[in-house]
Design a protein around this motif. Structure first.
Motif, mmCIF file in Angstrom:
data_model
loop_
_atom_site.group_PDB
_atom_site.id
_atom_site.type_symbol
_atom_site.label_atom_id
_atom_site.label_comp_id
_atom_site.label_asym_id
_atom_site.label_seq_id
_atom_site.Cartn_x
_atom_site.Cartn_y
_atom_site.Cartn_z
ATOM 1 N N GLN A 96 -9.812 -26.116 8.901
ATOM 2 C CA GLN A 96 -10.122 -25.865 7.492
ATOM 3 C C GLN A 96 -9.366 -26.898 6.666
ATOM 4 N N THR A 97 -10.067 -27.564 5.757
ATOM 5 C CA THR A 97 -9.442 -28.583 4.925
ATOM 6 C C THR A 97 -9.324 -28.079 3.494
ATOM 7 N N TRP A 98 -8.118 -28.240 2.946
ATOM 8 C CA TRP A 98 -7.823 -27.843 1.578
ATOM 9 C C TRP A 98 -7.317 -29.054 0.812
ATOM 10 N N GLU A 99 -7.856 -29.297 -0.382
ATOM 11 C CA GLU A 99 -7.260 -30.265 -1.300
ATOM 12 C C GLU A 99 -6.096 -29.534 -1.961
ATOM 13 N N TYR A 100 -4.989 -30.239 -2.173
ATOM 14 C CA TYR A 100 -3.876 -29.543 -2.805
ATOM 15 C C TYR A 100 -3.146 -30.427 -3.803
ATOM 16 N N THR A 101 -2.520 -29.744 -4.762
ATOM 17 C CA THR A 101 -1.605 -30.382 -5.705
ATOM 18 C C THR A 101 -0.399 -29.462 -5.852
ATOM 19 N N ILE A 102 0.731 -30.078 -6.120
ATOM 20 C CA ILE A 102 1.948 -29.313 -6.378
ATOM 21 C C ILE A 102 2.471 -29.748 -7.738
ATOM 22 N N ASN A 103 2.636 -28.772 -8.606
ATOM 23 C CA ASN A 103 3.169 -29.021 -9.952
ATOM 24 C C ASN A 103 4.366 -28.098 -10.129
ATOM 25 N N GLY A 104 5.570 -28.665 -10.005
ATOM 26 C CA GLY A 104 6.775 -27.842 -10.064
ATOM 27 C C GLY A 104 6.824 -26.906 -8.873
ATOM 28 N N SER A 105 6.834 -25.606 -9.141
ATOM 29 C CA SER A 105 6.877 -24.624 -8.058
ATOM 30 C C SER A 105 5.519 -23.982 -7.811
ATOM 31 N N MET A 108 -4.449 -24.881 -4.158
ATOM 32 C CA MET A 108 -5.236 -25.305 -2.995
ATOM 33 C C MET A 108 -6.705 -24.990 -3.239
ATOM 34 N N LYS A 109 -7.575 -25.978 -2.921
ATOM 35 C CA LYS A 109 -9.021 -25.807 -3.071
ATOM 36 C C LYS A 109 -9.674 -26.044 -1.720
ATOM 37 N N ASP A 110 -10.383 -25.038 -1.226
ATOM 38 C CA ASP A 110 -11.105 -25.145 0.041
ATOM 39 C C ASP A 110 -12.236 -26.156 -0.149
ATOM 40 N N THR A 111 -12.246 -27.213 0.662
ATOM 41 C CA THR A 111 -13.244 -28.268 0.486
ATOM 42 C C THR A 111 -14.645 -27.825 0.909
ATOM 43 N N ASP A 112 -14.758 -26.741 1.685
ATOM 44 C CA ASP A 112 -16.080 -26.246 2.095
ATOM 45 C C ASP A 112 -16.668 -25.290 1.075
ATOM 46 N N THR A 113 -15.857 -24.364 0.572
ATOM 47 C CA THR A 113 -16.375 -23.309 -0.300
ATOM 48 C C THR A 113 -16.072 -23.523 -1.775
ATOM 49 N N GLY A 114 -15.093 -24.371 -2.077
ATOM 50 C CA GLY A 114 -14.686 -24.576 -3.458
ATOM 51 C C GLY A 114 -13.728 -23.515 -3.969
ATOM 52 N N THR A 115 -13.364 -22.556 -3.117
ATOM 53 C CA THR A 115 -12.425 -21.508 -3.504
ATOM 54 C C THR A 115 -11.075 -22.118 -3.868
ATOM 55 N N VAL A 116 -10.535 -21.712 -5.010
ATOM 56 C CA VAL A 116 -9.238 -22.220 -5.470
ATOM 57 C C VAL A 116 -8.236 -21.060 -5.443
ATOM 58 N N MET A 117 -7.075 -21.331 -4.846
ATOM 59 C CA MET A 117 -5.992 -20.360 -4.787
ATOM 60 C C MET A 117 -4.723 -21.030 -5.305
ATOM 61 N N THR A 118 -3.861 -20.244 -5.971
ATOM 62 C CA THR A 118 -2.574 -20.774 -6.422
ATOM 63 C C THR A 118 -1.453 -19.969 -5.766
ATOM 64 N N SER A 161 1.011 -14.805 1.773
ATOM 65 C CA SER A 161 1.761 -16.054 1.594
ATOM 66 C C SER A 161 1.469 -17.024 2.732
ATOM 67 N N TYR A 162 1.723 -18.276 2.454
ATOM 68 C CA TYR A 162 1.668 -19.327 3.465
ATOM 69 C C TYR A 162 3.087 -19.790 3.750
ATOM 70 N N ILE A 163 3.377 -20.001 5.013
ATOM 71 C CA ILE A 163 4.661 -20.562 5.427
ATOM 72 C C ILE A 163 4.360 -21.843 6.183
ATOM 73 N N PHE A 164 4.813 -22.975 5.645
ATOM 74 C CA PHE A 164 4.639 -24.276 6.279
ATOM 75 C C PHE A 164 5.987 -24.725 6.833
ATOM 76 N N ASN A 165 6.069 -24.924 8.137
ATOM 77 C CA ASN A 165 7.294 -25.412 8.779
ATOM 78 C C ASN A 165 7.268 -26.930 8.860
ATOM 79 N N ASP A 166 8.430 -27.552 8.964
ATOM 80 C CA ASP A 166 8.480 -29.017 8.986
ATOM 81 C C ASP A 166 7.991 -29.629 10.292
ATOM 82 N N ASP A 167 7.700 -28.819 11.309
ATOM 83 C CA ASP A 167 7.209 -29.344 12.582
ATOM 84 C C ASP A 167 5.688 -29.309 12.693
ATOM 85 N N GLY A 168 4.984 -28.992 11.583
ATOM 86 C CA GLY A 168 3.524 -28.961 11.603
ATOM 87 C C GLY A 168 2.950 -27.611 12.008
ATOM 88 N N SER A 169 3.802 -26.610 12.146
ATOM 89 C CA SER A 169 3.322 -25.261 12.436
ATOM 90 C C SER A 169 3.473 -24.418 11.173
#
Length: 123
Positions: free
Chosen positions: A94-103, A107-117, A53-61
């Motif tokens: 590492q840069t990821w393109e992302y979209t959020i649809n509901g819950s 995320m798509k890795d811009t270097d490798t094209g790997t897509v994760m949900t 899992s990924y945990i994103f905090n509101d302070d950028g960590s």
């Protein structure tokens, strides 16, 4: 004589007020200007990698829980449609393109094209 002294004091007070006004207009944090937190904030469980899992905090960590007790801390910058993640101890980003649809976070890795949900976990 009094007139020159008064004008000098008035000028000094004016300069101080201007400096204070510009100082007060300095950089502000997102909470100071009322911006909303990144939509990434929260915990997202990986759909393709059980226990991860990924945990994103509101302070950028944040933290990437790789499952099995392994965790990597990171800092991130949400750019709106991309997120830049720099893992602790690494100088590369590492840069990821992302979209959020509901819950669901995609995320798509811009270097490798790997897509994760990911699915948002109730915090």
């Amino acid at each position: 004589m009094k007139s020159k002294l008064f004008k000098g004091i008035a000028l000094a007070v004016s300069v101080i007020m201007i400096v204070l006004c510009f100082t007060a207009c300095g950089n502000k944090t997102s909470k100071e200007v009322g911006e909303t937190a990144s939509p990434l904030v929260g915990t997202w469980a990986a759909n393709e990698a059980e226990g991860s899992s990924y945990i994103f905090n509101d302070d950028g960590s944040g933290a990437w829980d790789m499952g099995g007790g392994a965790t990597m801390n990171f800092s991130y910058a949400d750019k709106g449609t991309t997120v830049e993640i720099t893992y602790e101890g690494s100088s590369s980003t590492q840069t990821w393109e992302y979209t959020i649809n509901g819950s669901t976070l995609t995320m798509k890795d811009t270097d490798t094209g790997t897509v994760m949900t990911y699915t948002r976990v109730a915090d």
